[in-house]
Design a protein around this motif. Structure first.
Motif, PDB file in Angstrom:
ATOM      1  N   GLU A   1       0.815  -1.220   0.000  1.00 20.82           N
ATOM      2  CA  GLU A   1       0.000   0.000   0.000  1.00 20.82           C
ATOM      3  C   GLU A   1       0.847   1.268   0.000  1.00 20.82           C
ATOM      4  N   GLY A   2       2.151   1.112   0.072  1.00 19.47           N
ATOM      5  CA  GLY A   2       3.034   2.264   0.040  1.00 19.47           C
ATOM      6  C   GLY A   2       3.250   2.927   1.388  1.00 19.47           C
ATOM      7  N   LYS A   3       2.772   2.302   2.470  1.00 17.37           N
ATOM      8  CA  LYS A   3       2.963   2.909   3.788  1.00 17.37           C
ATOM      9  C   LYS A   3       4.384   2.642   4.296  1.00 17.37           C
TER      10      LYS A   3
ATOM     11  N   GLU B   1       6.627   4.280 -21.304  1.00 19.57           N
ATOM     12  CA  GLU B   1       5.250   4.468 -20.835  1.00 19.57           C
ATOM     13  C   GLU B   1       4.901   3.543 -19.674  1.00 19.57           C
ATOM     14  N   PHE B   2       5.471   2.345 -19.691  1.00 18.31           N
ATOM     15  CA  PHE B   2       5.157   1.376 -18.648  1.00 18.31           C
ATOM     16  C   PHE B   2       6.354   0.437 -18.494  1.00 18.31           C
TER      17      PHE B   2
ATOM     18  N   ILE C   1      12.868   9.750 -13.759  1.00 18.57           N
ATOM     19  CA  ILE C   1      11.874   8.718 -14.064  1.00 18.57           C
ATOM     20  C   ILE C   1      11.800   7.700 -12.930  1.00 18.57           C
ATOM     21  N   MET C   2      12.969   7.243 -12.460  1.00 15.31           N
ATOM     22  CA  MET C   2      12.993   6.214 -11.414  1.00 15.31           C
ATOM     23  C   MET C   2      12.305   6.720 -10.150  1.00 15.31           C
ATOM     24  N   ALA C   3      12.591   7.963  -9.777  1.00 12.53           N
ATOM     25  CA  ALA C   3      12.003   8.511  -8.556  1.00 12.53           C
ATOM     26  C   ALA C   3      10.483   8.513  -8.655  1.00 12.53           C
TER      27      ALA C   3
ATOM     28  N   ALA D   1       8.064   5.986  -6.489  1.00 14.89           N
ATOM     29  CA  ALA D   1       7.131   6.622  -5.548  1.00 14.89           C
ATOM     30  C   ALA D   1       5.693   6.171  -5.824  1.00 14.89           C
ATOM     31  N   ALA D   2       5.381   5.951  -7.076  1.00 17.84           N
ATOM     32  CA  ALA D   2       4.027   5.516  -7.449  1.00 17.84           C
ATOM     33  C   ALA D   2       3.872   4.006  -7.335  1.00 17.84           C
ATOM     34  N   ARG D   3       4.913   3.352  -6.909  1.00 13.93           N
ATOM     35  CA  ARG D   3       4.919   1.895  -6.724  1.00 13.93           C
ATOM     36  C   ARG D   3       4.662   1.127  -8.015  1.00 13.93           C
TER      37      ARG D   3
END
Lengths: 542, 159, 99
Positions: A28-30, C20-21, C39-41, C45-47
């Protein structure tokens, strides 16, 4: 074998619930990966070359058929149909998904298994002799002591952030079948004047700087076993190096202090800890020991019908003398010629489980040499057992021969590796099988590591091979003269390295030299020790 | 050179405390200083310090802080147990890189106060302190609170 | 060229940035030039990826993308000793490509 009581079961169940929550928070990113990594490592979950890898603990290499069946089911249900038995008596799965990990741990918990402390800077799986409780030459079964130490070391609050990983081994015979002297702590149960006690060896290890553990104490009374171990660990936790990852093992501390000074500090801490009441009540050892009594052995035939030559070869190579003369221990080979050392399919695991139920009082052992043992097999059952093993591809009669290669997963699976080790093992075993030399060479322990971390134990190989990266290409160093047994020694490098074809030729050359020069009854290692490195160097480099 | 007043944590930095007594309201001194100053009652232990040097003075010390510059450096756990084993009854505070997952082990080693660099989630911490319903091995908590280990419970022994 | 690789957070599968993915096929990897960190960051961060890193690679004449280091070629294909478990089980040339 040991069975959980409600305390043990509750402990494992609680850890599963905890991990399930941690994994959920990660997904969940927590939790960031940096925060999650130490948590998943404490449950043996690595992020490896191809996927997540899960290392399941098999305490001192002992398991029953129910557990082995579960391991096979996990391979089929969650992985790609197979698992790998390791050089520390554990099992690894290579294709695990994070989203399945908690379910796998939950399944394992239903059969009293877990993946706790199979990774991380903590005390790892405690290893032992794969013939423990069966061998004819033991003072006693070492496994109750391994179990006592396993519980003591689980979630130890003081020793969960050690400088590095910590590996303990317990044996109980003069013969060392578990590479005891090459562990951080090696313990040998001995008898002095009729009283059992523990010899402590501290500071052994392989990896980048292999060392043989010096003896720190010749006799620790068994009712002080845990206290003494705690003293050894506390000195390490306080003074082990933390400035350099490659100098952080206890072997470096013992080497830099000197065994004498390290011992002095341990004895001082031990004297202090005795007063602290750290030792479990002695009744606990008695309680654990009760799980390791002999199975109900039957009397029976003590001789083997050797008329089938293939069966006879298998008996000679793959069975080990048992303390009861109507029984032997039988080795199930996971080294078919040209196969992947230590791998077994889910189907093979379920077969081994059935064989254990039928032939071995439901008990199985994992060897650090990546084979499997049925410890208590009636001699009269051997033909029937062998026939089934043979049919299933588990009957290779090659224990301790050049085909019984120990190989780490190497660059095919491991992100730490510099070179592939498995293809080398496959080609070598095929070559020597084809030429018929395996039999003539007799006992020859060949070990391959894909990088300097030495998980293939190449330092302890009669012939050792180390994979290195040479200008972006795989290259192999050859070493000779190592031994993991009671005649422990560290192998020496022969000279410049070889490419894959070259190192196979090199193995051929050194074994040819051995065959030409050996005197009667000399093993490869004996001939090497008698002749020294020079003739072998000559044969290799001209 | 670091002045003694620059050192250590203040009572405000303490996020969790399991004691009823008055908090020490001044800064801690280094171990070296404590050995010199006969009136120092608050000391800060760094990972490389030998906690045993304080043993002769424990009865005049009200606060020992043990620093964890990185949570991976586990030396402070030994220092804590050593002090409790020596009979230290004052406040034992874990400071520095103290995260949720270390709290329960720290408590078991004798820490009764926590001043993490980063404020921790209260609910997570509460759960963390309650992690071990039962414990396998003797540690500072079993000696101090009479908590019994699993082995002791199995055999109706000890406390 | 510089390409990005990592693992899928959920499954652990090896993946490559296509622009794109994240794809399981290394041939779909694109040159990220000097935008790697950025891009990596964002992706991490968006998992959408776990533990990404940048590597050198070359685009070959036949259009294939070849990571510079053998380790990443093993990651791209799968274990050389189990062709059946790789992304190209039927391809006899796949092993040569890795080595």
């Amino acid at each position: 074998m040991y069975a959980y009581d409600r305390y043990d079961q509750a402990m494992v169940d609680a850890r599963v619930a905890e991990f399930r929550d941690q994994a959920r928070r990660r997904l969940e990113g927590k939790l960031t990966e940096d925060q999650f990594k130490p948590l998943r490592l404490m449950n043996g979950l690595y992020l490896q070359l191809h996927a997540y890898m899960l290392r399941v603990a098999i305490p001192y290499g002992t398991l029953n058929s129910r557990q082995m069946t579960m391991l096979g089911d996990i391979a089929d249900r969650y992985d790609r149909g197979y698992g790998h038995f390791t050089t520390r008596q554990n099992i690894q799965y290579n294709w695990i998904k994070l989203e399945d990990a908690a379910d796998i741990l939950a399944d394992l918990a239903t059969v009293e298994m877990h993946a706790i402390q199979t990774s991380g800077n903590c005390i790892r799986n405690i290893s032992s002799d794969h013939f423990a409780g069966a061998a004819h030459d033991e003072v006693t079964d070492p496994r109750p002591y391994a179990e006592l130490l396993r519980q003591w070391s689980s979630f130890h609050p003081e020793f969960s952030y050690l400088p590095r990983k910590f590996k303990i081994c317990v044996i109980a015979s003069e013969r060392d079948r578990a590479a005891m002297r090459l562990h951080d702590i090696g313990i040998r149960i001995v008898e002095r004047d009729g009283e059992p006690g523990a010899q402590f060896f501290v500071g052994g290890g392989m990896g980048r700087t292999p060392m043989i553990a010096p003896m720190v104490r010749d006799f620790v009374p068994l009712d002080h076993l845990v206290t003494y171990a705690e003293a050894c660990l506390r000195v390490y936790n306080r003074y082990g190096r933390r400035d350099n990852k490659y100098k952080a093992r206890i072997k470096i501390l013992v080497h830099e202090l000197g065994a004498e000074e390290y011992t002095r500090q341990v004895e001082e801490e031990f004297a202090h800890l005795i007063d602290q009441g750290v030792e479990p009540p002695f009744a606990e050892l008695e309680r654990i020991r009760a799980y390791f009594g002999d199975p109900p052995f039957d009397d029976g035939p003590k001789t083997i019908d050797r008329s089938d030559p293939d069966f006879a070869v298998w008996v000679d190579r793959n069975t080990h003398r048992h303390k009861h003369d109507a029984y032997v221990s039988a080795v199930i080979s996971l080294k078919p010629v040209g196969g992947i050392p230590g791998d077994a399919t889910g189907e093979q695991m379920r077969l081994m489980a059935r064989l254990a139920r039928e032939f071995s009082f439901d008990e199985i052992r994992v060897m650090h040499t990546q084979n499997v043992v049925l410890p208590h097999v009636r001699i009269c059952d051997l033909p029937k057992l062998w026939a089934q093993l043979h049919e299933a591809g588990l009957g290779a009669p090659n224990m301790d021969t050049i085909e019984d290669i120990i190989a780490c997963p190497g660059l095919d699976y491991c992100s730490l590796a510099n070179a592939r080790s498995i293809p080398l093992a496959q080609r070598i075993s095929e070559r020597f099988d084809k030429s018929g030399k395996t039999e003539r060479l007799g006992e020859l322990k060949l070990k391959i590591s894909g990088c300097i971390n030495a998980c293939g134990h190449h330092h302890a190989g009669h012939i050792g091979i180390l994979g290195v990266d040479r200008k972006g290409k795989e290259n192999y160093q050859l070493s000779l003269g190592g031994s993991e047994a009671e005649d422990v020694s560290l192998a020496k490098i022969t000279g410049p390295g070889f490419d894959e074809d070259g190192v196979i030729e090199a193995v051929e050359k050194v074994t040819d030299l051995y065959l030409a020069q050996r005197t009667e009854n000399e093993r490869f290692i004996d001939t090497y020790r008698r002749l020294g490195m020079e003739p072998f160097k000559e044969a290799l480099y001209g | 050179m670091v002045e003694p007043t620059d050192f250590g944590t203040s009572p405000d930095d303490v996020q969790f405390r399991f004691r009823d007594d008055e908090r020490v309201d001044h800064a801690a001194v280094t171990v070296d200083s404590a050995l010199d100053q006969t009136n120092a009652n608050a000391v800060r232990i760094e990972p490389s310090d030998d906690a045993r040097l304080l043993i002769p003075f424990l009865d005049r010390i009200a606060l020992v802080e043990i620093n964890f510059p990185a949570f991976t450096d586990g030396r402070g756990y030994s220092a804590a147990r050593i002090l409790r084993e020596a009979g230290y009854e004052g406040e034992l505070r874990a400071v520095g890189d103290v995260l949720i997952d270390q709290l329960s082990h720290m408590r078991r080693c004798g820490f009764d106060s926590f001043a993490p660099d980063k404020v921790l989630d209260e609910e997570d911490a509460k759960r963390a302190f309650a992690t071990w319903e039962n414990v396998y091995q003797v540690a500072a908590d079993t000696s101090l609170t009479g908590r019994r280990t699993i082995a002791q419970k199995r055999h109706g022994a000890g406390a | 060229m510089k390409i990005l690789t990592g693992n899928d957070l959920r499954t652990g599968a090896v993946v490559w940035w296509t622009g794109e993915f994240w794809s399981s096929r290394v041939d779909e990897a694109v040159d990220v030039g000097d935008r790697a960190e950025e891009i990596m960051a964002a992706e991490e961060a968006a998992r959408r990826v776990n533990v990404p890193y940048a590597i050198e690679a070359t685009r070959e004449a036949d259009g294939h993308v070849r990571p510079a280091h053998i380790k990443d070629r093993v990651r791209a294909l799968g274990p050389t000793v189990r062709p059946d478990l790789t992304l190209k089980p039927q391809d006899p040339e796949a092993l040569d490509w890795v080595i």
